[in-house]
Scaffold this motif. Sequence first.
Motif, short mmCIF file in Angstrom:
data_model
loop_
_atom_site.label_atom_id
_atom_site.label_comp_id
_atom_site.label_asym_id
_atom_site.label_seq_id
_atom_site.Cartn_x
_atom_site.Cartn_y
_atom_site.Cartn_z
N PRO A 1 0.85 -1.21 0.00
CA PRO A 1 0.00 0.00 0.00
C PRO A 1 0.88 1.26 0.00
O PRO A 1 1.90 1.31 0.68
N GLY A 2 0.51 2.22 -0.79
CA GLY A 2 1.33 3.43 -0.94
C GLY A 2 2.29 3.33 -2.10
O GLY A 2 2.71 4.33 -2.66
N ALA A 3 2.65 2.08 -2.48
CA ALA A 3 3.63 1.88 -3.55
C ALA A 3 3.01 1.28 -4.81
O ALA A 3 3.72 0.92 -5.73
N SER A 4 1.68 1.18 -4.84
CA SER A 4 1.04 0.64 -6.04
C SER A 4 1.00 1.71 -7.13
O SER A 4 0.56 2.84 -6.89
N ARG A 5 1.43 1.35 -8.33
CA ARG A 5 1.35 2.30 -9.44
C ARG A 5 -0.11 2.63 -9.76
O ARG A 5 -0.38 3.67 -10.36
N HIS A 6 -1.02 1.76 -9.36
CA HIS A 6 -2.44 2.05 -9.60
C HIS A 6 -2.91 3.27 -8.81
O HIS A 6 -3.95 3.85 -9.13
N HIS A 7 -2.17 3.67 -7.78
CA HIS A 7 -2.55 4.89 -7.04
C HIS A 7 -2.51 6.13 -7.95
O HIS A 7 -3.19 7.11 -7.70
N TRP A 8 -1.64 6.09 -8.95
CA TRP A 8 -1.38 7.30 -9.75
C TRP A 8 -2.48 7.62 -10.75
O TRP A 8 -2.51 8.72 -11.30
N GLY A 9 -3.33 6.64 -11.05
CA GLY A 9 -4.37 6.88 -12.06
C GLY A 9 -3.84 6.76 -13.48
O GLY A 9 -4.56 6.98 -14.44
N THR A 10 -2.54 6.42 -13.59
CA THR A 10 -1.89 6.29 -14.90
C THR A 10 -1.85 4.84 -15.37
O THR A 10 -1.36 4.56 -16.46
N GLU A 11 -2.34 3.93 -14.53
CA GLU A 11 -2.16 2.49 -14.78
C GLU A 11 -3.53 1.83 -15.00
O GLU A 11 -4.52 2.15 -14.33
N LEU A 12 -3.54 0.86 -15.91
CA LEU A 12 -4.76 0.09 -16.18
C LEU A 12 -4.41 -1.37 -16.42
O LEU A 12 -3.38 -1.68 -17.00
N ASP A 13 -5.27 -2.26 -15.96
CA ASP A 13 -5.19 -3.67 -16.34
C ASP A 13 -6.25 -3.87 -17.41
O ASP A 13 -7.42 -3.55 -17.19
N VAL A 14 -5.83 -4.37 -18.58
CA VAL A 14 -6.75 -4.45 -19.71
C VAL A 14 -6.88 -5.87 -20.26
O VAL A 14 -5.95 -6.67 -20.18
#
Length: 247
Positions: free
Chosen positions: A107-120
């Motif tokens: 937690p805190g280190a997930s790139r998904h926090h940035w809003g720049t990341e997607l799983d597609v």
Amino acid sequence: MTSPPALNSLELTGRAATHVVAVEGLPVLLHRDVVAPFTALRAAASQAGIALLPVSGYRDFERQRQIWNGKYRGERELLDAQGRTLQAASLAPPALVEAILTWSALPGASRHHWGTELDVIDAAALAPGARARLVPEEFAPQGVFARLEQWLAAHAADYGFYRPYRADRGGVQPEPWHLSYGPIADGAMQALTPRLLEEALAGAGLEAEAQVLAVLPQIYRRYVLNVEPVSAAALAAVAVSPPSRPS
Ligand SMILES: [Zn+2]
């Protein structure tokens, strides 16, 4: 063209959602400056017969903390690097922390926090009623998402996207479905320091907090910095406009 404002420390660590917005018709939140490039990427994929569907976008610190604590307590499934089930209760804290980090971000280190990341995924490739499992086999040459894999390899960079977890680098397991918007994510990664992470984690209700803080520099090197470098092509694609549709 002016560059977008950098993410602040709360946004970088998933403790604020001030940088993300809803995306019309899609079940995810994204950084406000990632919506247009992702929309352009989807439109181009659609023209190639690929229904690019994001199954995860922005995730906050609290969500990541629930996943972390659930795995630590043995309440959520815990897997080793080969995908075999592990019993949390049978592992000493250092081994347990490492096992969680194989598949889940701190937690805190997930790139998904940035809003720049997607799983597609490619929704058009799935048989009716079938669900994506998000495993590397699906993206292998014989897998259900083999075409998506090839298409992303050829075109994602044109829209600023790249795949930080495409290959096994000895940290996070390969995640060929994970897309990152390079022009913003690159700056976010440089701004996310161990000190900032420590500030986000201290007293935040994380299982094994003391264990994690004691090895935070190692976790930072192995799981945060240890990603595929963003390609020059993705960085150069800062100004993208949706492709014109054939009439
Ligand atoms: Zn992801």
